[in-house]
Design an enzyme around this catalytic site. Structure first.
Site, PDB file in Angstrom:
ATOM      1  N   ASP A   7     -16.777 -28.900 -51.295  1.00  0.00           N
ATOM      2  CA  ASP A   7     -17.767 -27.929 -51.735  1.00  0.00           C
ATOM      3  C   ASP A   7     -18.469 -28.531 -52.967  1.00  0.00           C
ATOM      4  O   ASP A   7     -17.936 -29.438 -53.609  1.00  0.00           O
ATOM      5  CB  ASP A   7     -17.033 -26.632 -52.099  1.00  0.00           C
ATOM      6  CG  ASP A   7     -17.924 -25.641 -52.811  1.00  0.00           C
ATOM      7  OD1 ASP A   7     -19.023 -25.370 -52.306  1.00  0.00           O
ATOM      8  OD2 ASP A   7     -17.514 -25.144 -53.888  1.00  0.00           O
ATOM      9  N   ASP A   9     -20.875 -26.451 -55.587  1.00  0.00           N
ATOM     10  CA  ASP A   9     -20.897 -25.563 -56.756  1.00  0.00           C
ATOM     11  C   ASP A   9     -19.493 -25.136 -57.160  1.00  0.00           C
ATOM     12  O   ASP A   9     -18.761 -24.544 -56.364  1.00  0.00           O
ATOM     13  CB  ASP A   9     -21.727 -24.310 -56.455  1.00  0.00           C
ATOM     14  CG  ASP A   9     -23.210 -24.613 -56.430  1.00  0.00           C
ATOM     15  OD1 ASP A   9     -23.708 -25.161 -57.424  1.00  0.00           O
ATOM     16  OD2 ASP A   9     -23.860 -24.298 -55.416  1.00  0.00           O
ATOM     17  N   GLU A  16     -22.443 -23.468 -62.184  1.00  0.00           N
ATOM     18  CA  GLU A  16     -22.875 -22.072 -62.132  1.00  0.00           C
ATOM     19  C   GLU A  16     -23.257 -21.514 -63.506  1.00  0.00           C
ATOM     20  O   GLU A  16     -24.398 -21.126 -63.721  1.00  0.00           O
ATOM     21  CB  GLU A  16     -21.803 -21.191 -61.466  1.00  0.00           C
ATOM     22  CG  GLU A  16     -21.590 -21.484 -59.974  1.00  0.00           C
ATOM     23  CD  GLU A  16     -22.769 -21.085 -59.079  1.00  0.00           C
ATOM     24  OE1 GLU A  16     -23.797 -20.611 -59.598  1.00  0.00           O
ATOM     25  OE2 GLU A  16     -22.665 -21.257 -57.848  1.00  0.00           O
ATOM     26  N   GLY A  50     -25.250 -17.844 -51.703  1.00  0.00           N
ATOM     27  CA  GLY A  50     -26.671 -18.061 -51.435  1.00  0.00           C
ATOM     28  C   GLY A  50     -27.505 -17.429 -52.532  1.00  0.00           C
ATOM     29  O   GLY A  50     -27.432 -16.214 -52.755  1.00  0.00           O
ATOM     30  N   GLY A  51     -28.277 -18.268 -53.226  1.00  0.00           N
ATOM     31  CA  GLY A  51     -29.057 -17.777 -54.353  1.00  0.00           C
ATOM     32  C   GLY A  51     -30.078 -16.730 -53.951  1.00  0.00           C
ATOM     33  O   GLY A  51     -30.278 -15.735 -54.658  1.00  0.00           O
ATOM     34  N   ARG A  54     -28.349 -13.574 -53.292  1.00  0.00           N
ATOM     35  CA  ARG A  54     -27.840 -13.010 -54.556  1.00  0.00           C
ATOM     36  C   ARG A  54     -28.949 -12.257 -55.284  1.00  0.00           C
ATOM     37  O   ARG A  54     -28.743 -11.147 -55.770  1.00  0.00           O
ATOM     38  CB  ARG A  54     -27.300 -14.159 -55.419  1.00  0.00           C
ATOM     39  CG  ARG A  54     -26.516 -13.718 -56.645  1.00  0.00           C
ATOM     40  CD  ARG A  54     -25.841 -14.937 -57.287  1.00  0.00           C
ATOM     41  NE  ARG A  54     -25.017 -15.614 -56.320  1.00  0.00           N
ATOM     42  CZ  ARG A  54     -24.879 -16.946 -56.225  1.00  0.00           C
ATOM     43  NH1 ARG A  54     -25.480 -17.744 -57.075  1.00  0.00           N
ATOM     44  NH2 ARG A  54     -24.115 -17.473 -55.302  1.00  0.00           N
ATOM     45  N   HIS A  77     -36.545 -17.614 -55.994  1.00  0.00           N
ATOM     46  CA  HIS A  77     -35.486 -18.563 -55.661  1.00  0.00           C
ATOM     47  C   HIS A  77     -36.003 -19.998 -55.634  1.00  0.00           C
ATOM     48  O   HIS A  77     -35.340 -20.913 -56.140  1.00  0.00           O
ATOM     49  CB  HIS A  77     -34.847 -18.188 -54.321  1.00  0.00           C
ATOM     50  CG  HIS A  77     -33.679 -19.047 -53.974  1.00  0.00           C
ATOM     51  ND1 HIS A  77     -33.666 -19.870 -52.873  1.00  0.00           N
ATOM     52  CD2 HIS A  77     -32.492 -19.249 -54.606  1.00  0.00           C
ATOM     53  CE1 HIS A  77     -32.517 -20.526 -52.838  1.00  0.00           C
ATOM     54  NE2 HIS A  77     -31.793 -20.161 -53.869  1.00  0.00           N
ATOM     55  N   LYS A  80     -36.315 -21.042 -59.114  1.00  0.00           N
ATOM     56  CA  LYS A  80     -34.956 -21.278 -59.656  1.00  0.00           C
ATOM     57  C   LYS A  80     -34.478 -22.661 -59.254  1.00  0.00           C
ATOM     58  O   LYS A  80     -33.919 -23.398 -60.075  1.00  0.00           O
ATOM     59  CB  LYS A  80     -33.999 -20.189 -59.139  1.00  0.00           C
ATOM     60  CG  LYS A  80     -32.588 -20.247 -59.695  1.00  0.00           C
ATOM     61  CD  LYS A  80     -31.694 -21.327 -59.135  1.00  0.00           C
ATOM     62  CE  LYS A  80     -31.141 -21.073 -57.773  1.00  0.00           C
ATOM     63  NZ  LYS A  80     -30.219 -22.193 -57.338  1.00  0.00           N
ATOM     64  N   THR A 118     -23.018 -24.047 -49.699  1.00  0.00           N
ATOM     65  CA  THR A 118     -23.901 -22.929 -49.449  1.00  0.00           C
ATOM     66  C   THR A 118     -25.237 -23.129 -50.156  1.00  0.00           C
ATOM     67  O   THR A 118     -26.219 -22.456 -49.875  1.00  0.00           O
ATOM     68  CB  THR A 118     -23.160 -21.663 -49.963  1.00  0.00           C
ATOM     69  OG1 THR A 118     -22.325 -21.204 -48.926  1.00  0.00           O
ATOM     70  CG2 THR A 118     -24.044 -20.594 -50.425  1.00  0.00           C
ATOM     71  N   ASP A 175     -13.413 -24.220 -54.564  1.00  0.00           N
ATOM     72  CA  ASP A 175     -13.079 -23.594 -55.846  1.00  0.00           C
ATOM     73  C   ASP A 175     -12.933 -22.079 -55.752  1.00  0.00           C
ATOM     74  O   ASP A 175     -12.514 -21.465 -56.726  1.00  0.00           O
ATOM     75  CB  ASP A 175     -14.165 -23.890 -56.894  1.00  0.00           C
ATOM     76  CG  ASP A 175     -15.474 -23.178 -56.571  1.00  0.00           C
ATOM     77  OD1 ASP A 175     -15.966 -23.336 -55.428  1.00  0.00           O
ATOM     78  OD2 ASP A 175     -15.980 -22.454 -57.433  1.00  0.00           O
TER      79      ASP A 175
END
Ligand code: XBP
Ligand code: MG
Length: 235
Positions: A7, A9, A16, A50-51, A54, A77, A80, A118, A175
């Site tokens: 993974d 993030d 994050e 998923g941003g 979110r 997004h 971002k 993701t 994580d």
């Protein structure tokens, strides 16, 4: 063990709190919106992977109408992601301690490296290139490659497909609880390396749980892979 799927993030990188969160807030600010995501509540927002999803869920909770969100959320997004890329380029996002050493050890042992995240390809590729060197991971499966994000197993199933390996020969490193569920649903053994945001997650089902990559070496990963409850001989 023939490959490890990582993974991104919270796992390969501490991205994050001082990365995505900061970039989301800058994007809100640039768009003249009053929303700011503080360090602690952002941990709860992370339950939505998923941003874009979110932001959408958050704005829905703030009472924003669907047609307005439909127009605004993709723009928020996309910006971002640009801002996050700038943070990465500026050195604000770093590998978790011990990650680079572990990747080198896996390389030396001839074990393949892949990514299942993701996150969006727009930032994932430049981040991997900058922090870990180009083409180190293959395949790199991102949130853009799947219909459904973690905890759905799609990203892991695609990564296994790309590797051309059965789950029993592969280990996932995650994580979070969402990531662990995704890996297990793809029948992968999974090591969880907790971080500040995930320290209280339910990680039942992981074959090894640690707090830092400094506790991991190839032998520990091999034994975590062998502990896969779904493993059938001759693995
Ligand atoms: C990561 C995510 C992502 C990132 C932001 O989860 O959920 O949404 O927070 O990236 P995981 P995007 O570590 O389980 O892959 O804005 O590109 O989605
Ligand atoms: Mg993660």
């Amino acid at each position: 063990m023939k490959a490890v799927i990582f993974d991104v993030d919270g796992t390969l990188v501490d991205s994050e709190r001082d990365g995505h969160r900061v970039a989301f807030n800058l994007s809100f600010e640039e768009h003249g919106l009053p929303y700011r995501w503080d360090v602690e509540p952002y941990g709860r927002l992370l339950e939505t992977t998923g941003g874009q999803q979110r932001i959408d869920r958050y704005l829905e909770g703030e009472g924003m109408a669907e047609d307005e969100r439909h127009e605004l959320v993709p723009r928020l997004h996309a910006r971002k992601n640009e801002l996050f890329r700038e943070l990465v380029a500026g050195g604000r996002v770093t590998p978790r301690p011990g990650v680079e050493r572990l990747l080198d050890e896996l390389d030396e042992a001839g074990i393949g490296l892949a990514v299942a995240t993701t996150g969006s390809r727009a930032w994932v590729e430049p981040l991997l290139e900058r922090l870990f060197g180009g083409a180190r991971f293959s395949p790199v499966i991102t949130g853009d490659d799947v219909e459904v994000r973690k905890p759905d197993p799609s990203a892991y199933l695609l990564a296994l497909d790309g590797l051309g390996l059965a789950a029993g020969h592969v280990l996932a490193v995650e994580d979070s609880a969402n990531g662990l569920v995704a890996a297990r649903a793809a029948e992968l053994a999974c090591v969880v390396v907790l971080n500040d945001y995930t320290a209280d997650h339910d990680v039942d089902g992981a074959t090894l749980v640690v707090d830092t990559f400094e506790q991991l070496d190839v032998a520990a990963l091999r034994s975590a892979r062998r502990a896969n409850p779904g493993l059938v001989p001759p693995y």
